[in-house]
Design a protein around this motif. Structure first.
Motif, PDB file in Angstrom:
ATOM      1  N   ASP A   1       0.865  -1.575   0.152  1.00 59.18           N
ATOM      2  CA  ASP A   1      -0.322  -0.004   0.159  1.00 59.18           C
ATOM      3  C   ASP A   1       1.286   1.142  -0.127  1.00 59.18           C
ATOM      4  N   ILE A   2       0.525   2.106  -0.792  1.00 53.36           N
ATOM      5  CA  ILE A   2       1.200   3.701  -0.722  1.00 53.36           C
ATOM      6  C   ILE A   2       1.281   4.085   0.583  1.00 53.36           C
ATOM      7  N   LYS A   3       2.143   4.307   0.850  1.00 57.82           N
ATOM      8  CA  LYS A   3       2.133   5.540   2.737  1.00 57.82           C
ATOM      9  C   LYS A   3       1.902   7.012   2.401  1.00 57.82           C
ATOM     10  N   ASN A   4       0.830   6.899   3.891  1.00 61.54           N
ATOM     11  CA  ASN A   4       0.160   8.491   3.766  1.00 61.54           C
ATOM     12  C   ASN A   4      -0.715   8.550   2.783  1.00 61.54           C
ATOM     13  N   VAL A   5      -1.489   8.330   2.414  1.00 61.71           N
ATOM     14  CA  VAL A   5      -2.965   8.440   1.632  1.00 61.71           C
ATOM     15  C   VAL A   5      -4.000   9.411   1.860  1.00 61.71           C
ATOM     16  N   LYS A   6      -3.281   9.497   2.936  1.00 62.95           N
ATOM     17  CA  LYS A   6      -4.598  10.807   3.669  1.00 62.95           C
ATOM     18  C   LYS A   6      -4.423  12.524   3.403  1.00 62.95           C
ATOM     19  N   ASN A   7      -2.922  12.129   2.474  1.00 57.79           N
ATOM     20  CA  ASN A   7      -1.702  13.250   2.362  1.00 57.79           C
ATOM     21  C   ASN A   7      -1.536  13.484   0.263  1.00 57.79           C
ATOM     22  N   LEU A   8      -2.798  13.015  -0.215  1.00 57.63           N
ATOM     23  CA  LEU A   8      -2.395  13.080  -1.005  1.00 57.63           C
ATOM     24  C   LEU A   8      -3.670  12.462  -1.746  1.00 57.63           C
ATOM     25  N   SER A   9      -4.516  13.023  -3.087  1.00 55.92           N
ATOM     26  CA  SER A   9      -5.335  13.365  -4.064  1.00 55.92           C
ATOM     27  C   SER A   9      -5.522  11.729  -4.702  1.00 55.92           C
ATOM     28  N   GLU A  10      -6.607  11.888  -4.400  1.00 53.66           N
ATOM     29  CA  GLU A  10      -7.019   9.972  -6.110  1.00 53.66           C
ATOM     30  C   GLU A  10      -6.170   9.834  -6.563  1.00 53.66           C
ATOM     31  N   ALA A  11      -6.038  11.263  -7.753  1.00 55.72           N
ATOM     32  CA  ALA A  11      -5.082  11.404  -8.778  1.00 55.72           C
ATOM     33  C   ALA A  11      -4.044  10.878  -8.566  1.00 55.72           C
TER      34      ALA A  11
ATOM     35  N   GLN B   1      -2.991   9.547  -5.663  1.00 58.01           N
ATOM     36  CA  GLN B   1      -3.137   8.426  -5.244  1.00 58.01           C
ATOM     37  C   GLN B   1      -2.629   7.191  -6.547  1.00 58.01           C
ATOM     38  N   LYS B   2      -3.093   7.148  -7.087  1.00 57.71           N
ATOM     39  CA  LYS B   2      -3.761   6.168  -8.522  1.00 57.71           C
ATOM     40  C   LYS B   2      -2.047   6.108  -9.550  1.00 57.71           C
ATOM     41  N   GLU B   3      -1.186   7.823  -9.588  1.00 56.23           N
ATOM     42  CA  GLU B   3      -0.251   7.929 -10.245  1.00 56.23           C
ATOM     43  C   GLU B   3       0.984   6.845  -8.785  1.00 56.23           C
ATOM     44  N   LYS B   4       1.033   6.797  -7.626  1.00 55.45           N
ATOM     45  CA  LYS B   4       1.751   6.331  -7.070  1.00 55.45           C
ATOM     46  C   LYS B   4       2.055   4.530  -7.164  1.00 55.45           C
ATOM     47  N   GLU B   5       0.623   4.547  -7.668  1.00 52.88           N
ATOM     48  CA  GLU B   5       0.505   3.064  -8.231  1.00 52.88           C
ATOM     49  C   GLU B   5       0.538   2.490  -9.429  1.00 52.88           C
ATOM     50  N   GLY B   6       0.547   3.568  -9.907  1.00 52.06           N
ATOM     51  CA  GLY B   6       0.473   3.035 -11.327  1.00 52.06           C
ATOM     52  C   GLY B   6       1.827   2.991 -11.798  1.00 52.06           C
ATOM     53  N   GLU B   7       2.411   3.987 -10.842  1.00 56.95           N
ATOM     54  CA  GLU B   7       4.347   3.939 -10.566  1.00 56.95           C
ATOM     55  C   GLU B   7       4.778   2.677 -10.473  1.00 56.95           C
ATOM     56  N   LEU B   8       4.281   1.943  -9.396  1.00 58.89           N
ATOM     57  CA  LEU B   8       4.624   0.663  -8.724  1.00 58.89           C
ATOM     58  C   LEU B   8       4.485  -0.252  -9.920  1.00 58.89           C
ATOM     59  N   ILE B   9       3.310  -0.355  -9.948  1.00 57.51           N
ATOM     60  CA  ILE B   9       2.756  -1.872 -10.989  1.00 57.51           C
ATOM     61  C   ILE B   9       3.740  -1.714 -12.318  1.00 57.51           C
ATOM     62  N   LEU B  10       3.822  -0.645 -13.448  1.00 57.06           N
ATOM     63  CA  LEU B  10       4.410  -0.161 -14.338  1.00 57.06           C
ATOM     64  C   LEU B  10       6.077  -0.837 -13.582  1.00 57.06           C
ATOM     65  N   SER B  11       6.121  -0.303 -12.606  1.00 58.67           N
ATOM     66  CA  SER B  11       7.818  -0.949 -13.076  1.00 58.67           C
ATOM     67  C   SER B  11       7.958  -2.573 -11.999  1.00 58.67           C
ATOM     68  N   LYS B  12       6.295  -3.440 -12.517  1.00 55.87           N
ATOM     69  CA  LYS B  12       6.840  -4.989 -11.880  1.00 55.87           C
ATOM     70  C   LYS B  12       6.967  -5.361 -13.441  1.00 55.87           C
ATOM     71  N   LEU B  13       7.137  -4.862 -14.507  1.00 54.18           N
ATOM     72  CA  LEU B  13       6.632  -4.813 -16.053  1.00 54.18           C
ATOM     73  C   LEU B  13       7.664  -5.232 -16.662  1.00 54.18           C
ATOM     74  N   SER B  14       7.640  -6.479 -17.579  1.00 51.26           N
ATOM     75  CA  SER B  14       8.710  -6.140 -18.324  1.00 51.26           C
ATOM     76  C   SER B  14       8.187  -6.644 -19.158  1.00 51.26           C
ATOM     77  N   PRO B  15       9.084  -6.207 -20.494  1.00 48.09           N
ATOM     78  CA  PRO B  15       8.659  -5.069 -22.373  1.00 48.09           C
ATOM     79  C   PRO B  15       7.423  -6.440 -22.545  1.00 48.09           C
ATOM     80  N   THR B  16       8.248  -7.569 -22.345  1.00 46.86           N
ATOM     81  CA  THR B  16       7.319  -8.689 -23.101  1.00 46.86           C
ATOM     82  C   THR B  16       5.898  -8.835 -22.676  1.00 46.86           C
ATOM     83  N   ASP B  17       5.592  -8.252 -21.313  1.00 43.78           N
ATOM     84  CA  ASP B  17       4.975  -8.485 -20.879  1.00 43.78           C
ATOM     85  C   ASP B  17       2.974  -8.447 -21.761  1.00 43.78           C
ATOM     86  N   GLN B  18       2.414  -9.007 -21.289  1.00 45.53           N
ATOM     87  CA  GLN B  18       0.758  -8.442 -21.939  1.00 45.53           C
ATOM     88  C   GLN B  18       0.288  -8.401 -20.597  1.00 45.53           C
ATOM     89  N   LEU B  19       0.142  -6.690 -20.265  1.00 44.98           N
ATOM     90  CA  LEU B  19      -1.170  -6.181 -19.143  1.00 44.98           C
ATOM     91  C   LEU B  19      -2.431  -6.689 -19.309  1.00 44.98           C
TER      92      LEU B  19
END
Length: 157
Positions: free
Chosen positions: A40-50, A52-70
């Protein structure tokens, strides 16, 4: 083909975790499967929805390799019957995809960058379920899909 399921946050409910572990074990007889939890993202109370989505998105994308189908688990995605989903899995295997990655996003969905990187969206239902329950549902449907492909007696028409 390998299948990975990425999800934000841990599973707090012990009963759900027991079922997730059971279906993960069952699924392993058919395909290489990994469930990976993104903290989970830390200190979400200090973040807007956008934000939070951006930070989670960065973490998701960091877990992918170029050949993965998402593939995103998204309320606006395509819906399948269980047999239709098994056909979908068969088509992905026939296409020679090395790793199929399903993602369950955070409470506000996905960032635009994650949507741009995805190759599809699937909706499990028009209803809303907790993120922890969705993990179980996805893994059980993967298991069901492979039993259908093998004509095993788990699924009844």
């Amino acid at each position: 083909m390998n299948i990975r399921l990425l999800a934000i946050g841990k599973t707090d409910n012990k009963s759900l975790q027991i079922l997730i572990d059971d279906y993960t074990k069952r699924l392993s007889f058919y395909i290489k499967f990994d469930l990976e939890l993104i903290p989970d993202i830390k200190n979400v109370k200090n973040l807007s929805e956008a934000q939070q989505k951006e930070k989670e998105g960065e973490l998701i994308l960091s877990k992918l390799s170029p050949t993965d189908q998402l593939i995103l688990l998204d309320e606006n995605g395509s819906t399948f019957s269980s047999v239709g989903f098994s056909d979908y899995l068969q088509k992905k295997m026939n296409a020679g995809i090395k790793t199929l990655v399903f993602v369950i996003g955070g409470p506000y969905g996905f960032s635009e960058e994650v949507y741009k990187k995805s190759q599809g969206k699937i909706s499990l239902s028009a209803m809303t379920f907790s993120h922890q329950m969705v993990r179980l549902f996805v893994i059980e449907q993967l298991y069901r899909g492979f039993t259908i492909l093998r004509n095993e007696p788990y699924h009844h028409q």
